[in-house]
Design an enzyme around this catalytic site. Structure first.
Site, PDB file in Angstrom:
ATOM      1  N   GLY A  54       2.030   1.872  -8.815  1.00 32.47           N
ATOM      2  CA  GLY A  54       1.194   2.250  -9.965  1.00 32.47           C
ATOM      3  C   GLY A  54       0.915   1.086 -10.891  1.00 32.47           C
ATOM      4  O   GLY A  54       0.515   1.285 -12.036  1.00 32.47           O
ATOM      5  N   ILE A  85       9.204  -1.060 -11.386  1.00 25.34           N
ATOM      6  CA  ILE A  85      10.280  -1.030 -10.398  1.00 25.34           C
ATOM      7  C   ILE A  85      10.888  -2.431 -10.296  1.00 25.34           C
ATOM      8  O   ILE A  85      10.220  -3.404 -10.624  1.00 25.34           O
ATOM      9  CB  ILE A  85       9.652  -0.551  -9.067  1.00 25.34           C
ATOM     10  CG1 ILE A  85      10.676  -0.046  -8.083  1.00 25.34           C
ATOM     11  CG2 ILE A  85       8.770  -1.601  -8.437  1.00 25.34           C
ATOM     12  CD1 ILE A  85      10.023   0.702  -6.919  1.00 25.34           C
ATOM     13  N   GLY A  86      12.152  -2.530  -9.868  1.00 27.28           N
ATOM     14  CA  GLY A  86      12.792  -3.836  -9.714  1.00 27.28           C
ATOM     15  C   GLY A  86      13.838  -4.060 -10.802  1.00 27.28           C
ATOM     16  O   GLY A  86      14.261  -3.130 -11.492  1.00 27.28           O
ATOM     17  N   GLU A 143       5.184   6.340 -14.154  1.00 29.63           N
ATOM     18  CA  GLU A 143       5.223   6.750 -12.740  1.00 29.63           C
ATOM     19  C   GLU A 143       6.629   7.176 -12.337  1.00 29.63           C
ATOM     20  O   GLU A 143       6.848   8.189 -11.722  1.00 29.63           O
ATOM     21  CB  GLU A 143       4.772   5.551 -11.918  1.00 29.63           C
ATOM     22  CG  GLU A 143       5.025   5.618 -10.464  1.00 29.63           C
ATOM     23  CD  GLU A 143       4.553   4.321  -9.814  1.00 29.63           C
ATOM     24  OE1 GLU A 143       3.593   3.708 -10.323  1.00 29.63           O
ATOM     25  OE2 GLU A 143       5.129   3.926  -8.804  1.00 29.63           O
TER      26      GLU A 143
HETATM   27  N1  COA Z   1       7.903 -16.246  -3.006  1.00 29.97           N
HETATM   28  C1  COA Z   1       8.882 -15.944  -2.143  1.00 29.97           C
HETATM   29  N2  COA Z   1       9.880 -15.090  -2.428  1.00 29.97           N
HETATM   30  C2  COA Z   1       9.886 -14.529  -3.637  1.00 29.97           C
HETATM   31  C3  COA Z   1       8.892 -14.813  -4.589  1.00 29.97           C
HETATM   32  C4  COA Z   1       7.878 -15.707  -4.230  1.00 29.97           C
HETATM   33  N3  COA Z   1       6.918 -16.012  -5.091  1.00 29.97           N
HETATM   34  N4  COA Z   1       9.162 -14.122  -5.711  1.00 29.97           N
HETATM   35  C5  COA Z   1      10.282 -13.429  -5.482  1.00 29.97           C
HETATM   36  N5  COA Z   1      10.717 -13.685  -4.239  1.00 29.97           N
HETATM   37  C6  COA Z   1      11.929 -13.172  -3.628  1.00 29.97           C
HETATM   38  C7  COA Z   1      13.116 -13.273  -4.574  1.00 29.97           C
HETATM   39  O1  COA Z   1      13.743 -14.531  -4.519  1.00 29.97           O
HETATM   40  C8  COA Z   1      13.985 -12.176  -4.042  1.00 29.97           C
HETATM   41  O2  COA Z   1      14.584 -12.629  -2.832  1.00 29.97           O
HETATM   42  P1  COA Z   1      16.172 -12.705  -2.696  1.00 29.97           P
HETATM   43  O3  COA Z   1      16.598 -11.274  -2.895  1.00 29.97           O
HETATM   44  O4  COA Z   1      16.349 -13.222  -1.328  1.00 29.97           O
HETATM   45  O5  COA Z   1      16.589 -13.620  -3.789  1.00 29.97           O
HETATM   46  C9  COA Z   1      13.003 -11.098  -3.637  1.00 29.97           C
HETATM   47  O6  COA Z   1      11.773 -11.764  -3.419  1.00 29.97           O
HETATM   48  C10 COA Z   1      12.831 -10.017  -4.689  1.00 29.97           C
HETATM   49  O7  COA Z   1      12.440 -10.592  -5.916  1.00 29.97           O
HETATM   50  P2  COA Z   1      12.805  -9.886  -7.288  1.00 29.97           P
HETATM   51  O8  COA Z   1      11.991 -10.477  -8.343  1.00 29.97           O
HETATM   52  O9  COA Z   1      14.285  -9.843  -7.465  1.00 29.97           O
HETATM   53  O10 COA Z   1      12.328  -8.401  -6.983  1.00 29.97           O
HETATM   54  P3  COA Z   1      12.492  -7.086  -7.825  1.00 29.97           P
HETATM   55  O11 COA Z   1      13.427  -6.220  -7.109  1.00 29.97           O
HETATM   56  O12 COA Z   1      12.754  -7.350  -9.278  1.00 29.97           O
HETATM   57  O13 COA Z   1      11.027  -6.471  -7.677  1.00 29.97           O
HETATM   58  C11 COA Z   1       8.660  -6.666  -7.393  1.00 29.97           C
HETATM   59  C12 COA Z   1       9.903  -7.189  -8.126  1.00 29.97           C
HETATM   60  C13 COA Z   1       7.471  -7.419  -7.902  1.00 29.97           C
HETATM   61  C14 COA Z   1       8.806  -6.865  -5.900  1.00 29.97           C
HETATM   62  C15 COA Z   1       8.517  -5.144  -7.697  1.00 29.97           C
HETATM   63  O14 COA Z   1       8.443  -4.962  -9.075  1.00 29.97           O
HETATM   64  C16 COA Z   1       7.276  -4.555  -7.048  1.00 29.97           C
HETATM   65  O15 COA Z   1       7.287  -4.209  -5.881  1.00 29.97           O
HETATM   66  N6  COA Z   1       6.185  -4.419  -7.826  1.00 29.97           N
HETATM   67  C17 COA Z   1       4.926  -3.888  -7.322  1.00 29.97           C
HETATM   68  C18 COA Z   1       4.799  -2.402  -7.574  1.00 29.97           C
HETATM   69  C19 COA Z   1       4.792  -2.066  -9.020  1.00 29.97           C
HETATM   70  O16 COA Z   1       4.736  -2.883  -9.911  1.00 29.97           O
HETATM   71  N7  COA Z   1       4.820  -0.790  -9.307  1.00 29.97           N
HETATM   72  C20 COA Z   1       4.752  -0.382 -10.690  1.00 29.97           C
HETATM   73  C21 COA Z   1       5.042   0.990 -10.958  1.00 29.97           C
HETATM   74  S1  COA Z   1       6.619   1.505 -10.300  1.00 29.97           S
END
Ligand code: COA
Length: 465
Positions: free
Chosen positions: A335, A215-216, A237
């Protein structure tokens, strides 16, 4: 009785259906594109009639009305995957959050949360009296097997999907007809950074591999780089819009899969109308409950399984944080670990954690010496295989602590490498890199600082302020 008569006898308004919900009930609802908003709206309108009702929901694409101040004492959200509309409520204690690997969620809801009522969204019945759970089978369909009351919003926009995704009208308590467009996950433009990450991920993907896409922002960037591959498969998933063109072009044909050959297998569709139109009445796409799709043993039955997920932070030990920022719940494990482990167990399998090297507009490094205090480790270091940023690939399996730290520093953003190198020296009493490597990093860092200053001073960034 003819199924039409059964259906007619259960057809009520949302207001009538919600009378079957009582004070102190636990109510589980369908999530993401399959969230039954018409019935939820009726509950919100009549909130004063309800007391101490818990709403169990995974990831909402809506505005989480359960978290509003006036809902206190009436409804509480028990969220299984935080989203922008409920993160603050969870962090401040207004809403509850329950954590679990996704493949365990159906059993967890059934045996530990024990809801009495299930609210779902389905397609209109077919000529045999079967409705389809469409985009959202995952944990949703299973709840309708054991909840005492099952209310379904019947929506003509819900696609009719194949797999383990249908149920007869006799198995529901009430139907509420309400046609409205499904909530969508729209694709956003792929950034240059994501494109570079997508390229590195694609270099780890071979013809015939079976993919899981998380996701993301990263998954669509990976999909954009797969056009020169052949015979790819999907066991995931969820999928977003990014896979549709590849499926239509036959780049993904599922031909080499050991289970469900020639069929794309997912637990939920997580995209826009483009994806929903593709999966509608399409026998080549199967939706199954998540305790099947995400079960690492089932995942591993496919050879060459490659999982691609994203994260927020990785420390120098290789611990991956994907769902918390300090004590704040950002999303959930979903997942991620199910697929990292399934891919690891698969013959020829690989798991990839891909992320931009920085966050907050380049202000902070996602590769860090130590994870932020309060954050929870999502994927333990022992499970991690490849970590990818726009600066390259770090393979961590079989690496010593020093080797993995060096591999991770070398894919950190150049401007953060010196700081990480100092932390490495403090920890291991040695320099992480040779003199030549250090000189190269210093010159890269200088270039990067010049570029950052140029960006800050450019007219376009001024006009944004
Ligand atoms: N500390 C603080 N903020 C952080 C950060 C950190 N280490 N890393 C990212 N951020 C912030 C980003 O700057 C961004 O903020 P902004 O929108 O204000 O710029 C926000 O968090 C989102 O980051 P981004 O990397 O763009 O998120 P994404 O939409 O690409 O999603 C995850 C990345 C990791 C959140 C997402 O993949 C997730 O929830 N993963 C866990 C679940 C998963 O992997 N499921 C798998 C099967 S579906």
């Amino acid at each position: 009785m003819d199924w039409r008569e059964i259906y007619e006898s259960k057809l009520v308004t949302a207001e009538e259906a919600i009378k079957s919900i009582h004070d102190n009930d636990k109510v589980v609802t369908g999530f993401a594109c399959g969230e039954p908003f018409a019935i939820e709206r009726a509950l919100i309108e009549h909130y004063e009639d309800y007391h101490n009702v818990e709403i169990v929901n995974m990831l909402t694409l809506g505005d989480s009305p359960w978290c509003r101040p006036e809902m206190k004492g009436h409804f509480t959200l028990n969220c299984l995957f935080a989203s922008p509309s409920n993160r603050k409520a969870i962090s401040s204690g207004v809403s509850e959050f329950t954590t679990s690997h996704f493949y365990e969620i159906p059993e967890m809801i059934k045996n530990y949360i024990c809801p009495r009522v299930s609210i779902v969204m389905v397609s209109p019945p077919d000529e045999h009296g079967y409705v389809s759970f469409g985009t959202t089978v995952d944990y949703t369909k299973g709840t309708t097997d054991y909840c005492e009351v099952v209310i379904a919003q019947v929506n003509k926009y819900m696609p009719r999907t194949f797999g383990n995704s249908i149920k007869h009208v006799r198995d529901f308590t009430y139907f509420v007809e309400c046609d409205e467009k499904l909530p969508e996950v729209k694709s956003v433009e792929i950034s240059d950074t994501e494109m570079k990450i997508g390229k590195y991920c694609a270099s780890l993907i071979h013809d015939g591999d079976c993919l899981q896409l998380g996701i993301g922002g990263i998954p669509n960037a990976v999909c954009a780089q797969l056009w020169d591959k052949k015979d790819l498969g999907i066991h995931s998933e969820l999928v977003g819009d990014g896979v549709v063109d590849l499926l239509e072009a036959g780049v993904i044909n599922n031909k080499k899969k050991q289970t469900n050959a020639y069929r794309t297998v997912i637990g939920a569709a997580f995209g826009s109308e483009k994806l929903n139109n593709y999966i509608n009445n399409n026998p080549s796409v199967e939706l199954h409950p998540i305790d099947y799709v995400n079960n690492p043993i089932e995942i591993a039955k496919n050879d060459n399984m490659v999982s691609i997920n994203s994260c927020l932070q990785v420390d120098l030990l290789g611990q991956v944080v994907s769902d918390t920022v300090g004590l704040n719940q950002f999303s959930a494990v979903g997942g991620q670990v199910d697929f990292v482990r399934g891919a690891t167990m698969s013959k020829g399998g690989r798991s990839i954690i891909a992320m931009p090297s920085t966050a907050k507009g380049g202000m902070i490094s996602r590769i860090v010496d130590k994870i932020t205090e309060g954050s929870a480790v999502t994927t333990p270091r022992n499970d991690v295989n490849y970590v990818v940023t726009e600066y390259g690939i770090a393979q961590l399996k079989g690496k010593t602590l020093k080797e993995r730290a060096r591999a991770l520093i070398s894919i950190a953003h150049p401007k953060f490498r010196p700081v990480l190198a100092i932390e490495y020296m403090k920890r291991y009493n040695e320099e992480p890199f040779t003199k030549d490597e250090v000189m190269e990093y210093i010159s890269n860092t200088k270039e990067q600082i010049k570029e950052d200053v140029k960006n800050i001073l450019s007219p376009s960034s001024k006009s944004c302020e």
